[in-house]
Design a protein around this motif. Structure first.
Motif, short mmCIF file in Angstrom:
data_model
loop_
_atom_site.label_atom_id
_atom_site.label_comp_id
_atom_site.label_asym_id
_atom_site.label_seq_id
_atom_site.Cartn_x
_atom_site.Cartn_y
_atom_site.Cartn_z
N LEU A 96 0.78 -1.33 -0.06
CA LEU A 96 0.01 -0.02 0.11
C LEU A 96 0.72 1.29 0.19
O LEU A 96 0.49 2.07 -0.67
N LYS A 97 1.99 1.08 0.69
CA LYS A 97 3.02 2.59 0.66
C LYS A 97 3.30 2.52 -0.71
O LYS A 97 3.47 3.81 -1.18
N LEU B 227 -8.52 0.45 -8.87
CA LEU B 227 -8.67 -0.99 -9.01
C LEU B 227 -7.50 -1.84 -8.24
O LEU B 227 -7.95 -2.89 -7.52
N VAL B 228 -6.39 -1.31 -8.48
CA VAL B 228 -5.14 -2.17 -7.80
C VAL B 228 -5.47 -2.17 -6.31
O VAL B 228 -5.05 -3.26 -5.75
N TYR B 229 -5.89 -1.20 -5.61
CA TYR B 229 -6.14 -0.94 -4.16
C TYR B 229 -7.04 -2.25 -3.85
O TYR B 229 -6.90 -3.09 -2.77
N ASN B 230 -8.25 -2.13 -4.70
CA ASN B 230 -9.31 -2.85 -4.07
C ASN B 230 -9.05 -4.35 -4.37
O ASN B 230 -9.34 -5.30 -3.43
N TYR B 231 -8.16 -4.74 -5.49
CA TYR B 231 -7.81 -6.16 -5.86
C TYR B 231 -6.74 -6.60 -4.69
O TYR B 231 -6.85 -7.65 -4.00
N VAL B 232 -5.69 -5.75 -4.36
CA VAL B 232 -4.74 -6.30 -3.13
C VAL B 232 -5.48 -6.38 -2.12
O VAL B 232 -5.31 -7.40 -1.42
#
Length: 110
Positions: free
Chosen positions: A15-16, A30-35
């Motif tokens: 996340l950092k 979308l990357v944040y939601n997937y991770v």
């Protein structure tokens, strides 16, 4: 318990790196939601210990390494690449050297 704190450390590291790459609105990507979905899906509980969780943890560590290495590469690339031919003094200072100074000329004439 160390696996849980290690997983949390990897998640925070990813996340950092996303925050560094995307800016302050990284939570809407979308990357944040997937991770976050993947970390929630592979969470270790007291009843379950499986190989899939270890594989997911290894994949997360690899992804974190990729993100941080890419960011460091871009920093170094921007620092050292594409400046064209510089003077001898600039090239020497780039590697931490200084050219000798000759205040009165070459030193052998009077």
């Amino acid at each position: 318990m160390s696996s849980l704190s290690s997983s949390l450390r990897v998640c925070r590291g990813i996340l950092k790196e996303l925050r560094a790459a995307q800016g302050s609105k990284y939570k809407q990507t979308l990357v944040y939601n997937y991770v976050m979905d993947q970390f929630r899906k592979n969470k270790v509980t007291g009843e379950r210990y499986c190989r899939a969780q270890q594989e997911a943890h290894h994949a997360a560590q690899t992804y974190l390494c990729l993100l941080s290495s890419t960011r460091n590469h871009m920093i170094l690339h921007n620092l050292y690449h594409g400046k064209g031919d510089g003077s001898v003094e600039q090239a020497a200072s780039l590697v931490g050297l200084r050219l000798p100074s000759q205040p009165g000329g070459k030193g052998w004439e009077e």
